[in-house]
Design a protein around this motif. Structure first.
Motif, short mmCIF file in Angstrom:
data_model
loop_
_atom_site.label_atom_id
_atom_site.label_comp_id
_atom_site.label_asym_id
_atom_site.label_seq_id
_atom_site.Cartn_x
_atom_site.Cartn_y
_atom_site.Cartn_z
N MET A 1 0.84 -1.18 0.00
CA MET A 1 0.00 0.00 0.00
C MET A 1 0.89 1.25 0.00
SD MET A 1 -3.07 -1.16 -0.08
CE MET A 1 -4.39 -0.23 0.61
N THR A 2 0.38 2.29 -0.60
CA THR A 2 1.09 3.55 -0.70
C THR A 2 0.27 4.64 -0.05
OG1 THR A 2 2.09 2.86 -2.79
CG2 THR A 2 2.07 5.23 -2.33
N VAL A 3 0.95 5.54 0.63
CA VAL A 3 0.29 6.73 1.16
C VAL A 3 0.32 7.79 0.06
CG1 VAL A 3 0.37 8.57 2.89
CG2 VAL A 3 0.97 6.23 3.53
N PHE A 4 -0.81 8.45 -0.13
CA PHE A 4 -0.91 9.53 -1.10
C PHE A 4 -1.33 10.81 -0.39
CE2 PHE A 4 -1.42 5.80 -3.74
CZ PHE A 4 -0.68 6.12 -4.86
N ALA A 5 -0.62 11.89 -0.68
CA ALA A 5 -1.06 13.22 -0.28
C ALA A 5 -1.96 13.72 -1.40
CB ALA A 5 0.14 14.14 -0.10
N VAL A 6 -3.13 14.18 -1.02
CA VAL A 6 -4.10 14.69 -1.99
C VAL A 6 -4.44 16.12 -1.59
CG1 VAL A 6 -6.41 14.43 -2.96
CG2 VAL A 6 -5.04 12.40 -2.41
N GLU A 7 -4.31 17.01 -2.55
CA GLU A 7 -4.63 18.42 -2.31
C GLU A 7 -5.82 18.80 -3.18
OE1 GLU A 7 -2.47 22.77 -2.20
OE2 GLU A 7 -1.57 21.18 -3.39
N TYR A 8 -6.83 19.37 -2.55
CA TYR A 8 -7.96 19.95 -3.26
C TYR A 8 -7.74 21.46 -3.33
CZ TYR A 8 -11.22 15.91 -2.93
OH TYR A 8 -11.85 14.70 -3.04
N VAL A 9 -8.07 22.03 -4.48
CA VAL A 9 -8.05 23.48 -4.66
C VAL A 9 -9.50 23.92 -4.83
CG1 VAL A 9 -7.27 25.39 -6.11
CG2 VAL A 9 -5.78 23.40 -5.75
N TYR A 10 -9.90 24.92 -4.06
CA TYR A 10 -11.28 25.41 -4.10
C TYR A 10 -11.38 26.72 -4.86
CZ TYR A 10 -12.07 22.11 -0.25
OH TYR A 10 -12.16 20.98 0.54
N ASP A 11 -12.45 26.86 -5.62
CA ASP A 11 -12.80 28.11 -6.29
C ASP A 11 -13.73 28.87 -5.34
OD1 ASP A 11 -14.09 30.08 -7.80
OD2 ASP A 11 -14.14 28.83 -9.61
N PRO A 12 -13.38 30.11 -4.99
CA PRO A 12 -14.24 30.88 -4.08
C PRO A 12 -15.68 31.00 -4.58
CG PRO A 12 -12.19 32.06 -4.49
CD PRO A 12 -12.20 30.87 -5.41
N ASP A 13 -15.88 30.98 -5.89
CA ASP A 13 -17.22 31.10 -6.45
C ASP A 13 -18.09 29.86 -6.17
OD1 ASP A 13 -16.58 33.60 -7.43
OD2 ASP A 13 -16.02 32.83 -9.41
N LEU A 14 -17.45 28.77 -5.74
CA LEU A 14 -18.18 27.53 -5.47
C LEU A 14 -18.41 27.31 -3.97
CD1 LEU A 14 -16.37 25.19 -8.03
CD2 LEU A 14 -18.58 26.35 -8.29
N ALA A 15 -18.15 28.32 -3.16
CA ALA A 15 -18.24 28.18 -1.70
C ALA A 15 -19.64 27.75 -1.26
CB ALA A 15 -17.84 29.48 -1.01
N GLU A 16 -20.67 28.33 -1.83
CA GLU A 16 -22.03 27.98 -1.43
C GLU A 16 -22.34 26.52 -1.75
OE1 GLU A 16 -26.52 29.35 -2.56
OE2 GLU A 16 -25.01 30.93 -2.35
N ARG A 17 -21.90 26.06 -2.92
CA ARG A 17 -22.11 24.65 -3.30
C ARG A 17 -21.37 23.72 -2.33
NH1 ARG A 17 -20.69 23.05 -9.30
NH2 ARG A 17 -22.15 24.76 -9.60
N ARG A 18 -20.12 24.09 -1.97
CA ARG A 18 -19.37 23.27 -1.01
C ARG A 18 -20.07 23.23 0.34
NH1 ARG A 18 -15.27 25.65 -3.46
NH2 ARG A 18 -15.00 27.22 -1.85
#
Length: 99
Positions: A1-18
């Protein structure tokens, strides 16, 4: 098994949807913790994204898991970066390759 670092980038215009999808996203994360697939997760304090540590056999398996995230299913993430990671010190070192 491998550990993965995952980074999400958010668009400020999608804040309400998030905000709408966050309860389902966090439930999904909790299920992955219980399954031993997610080691750590959390948003950046400035709201620009989040960082996760996942365990998977390979990157293809990781992407199958990430595709099930309610944030991904509802278009809440502007970008994703995945990188294999070898945590050799700290709380996650037991997951290091060759540990």
């Amino acid at each position: 098994m491998t550990v993965f670092a995952v980074e999400y980038v958010y668009d400020p215009d999608l804040a309400e949807r998030r905000d709408e999808c966050r309860p389902a996203h966090r439930q999904w994360l909790g299920e992955l913790v219980e399954a031993g697939v997610l080691l750590a997760s959390g948003p950046y304090l400035d709201g620009s994204g989040g960082l996760f540590a996942f365990v998977a056999a390979d990157e293809a398996e990781l992407h199958k898991v990430l595709a099930q995230d309610p944030f991904a299913l509802h278009g809440c993430v502007a970008g994703t970066r995945t990188t294999g990671w070898n945590p050799v010190t700290g709380l996650l070192k037991e997951y290091a390759q060759g540990a």
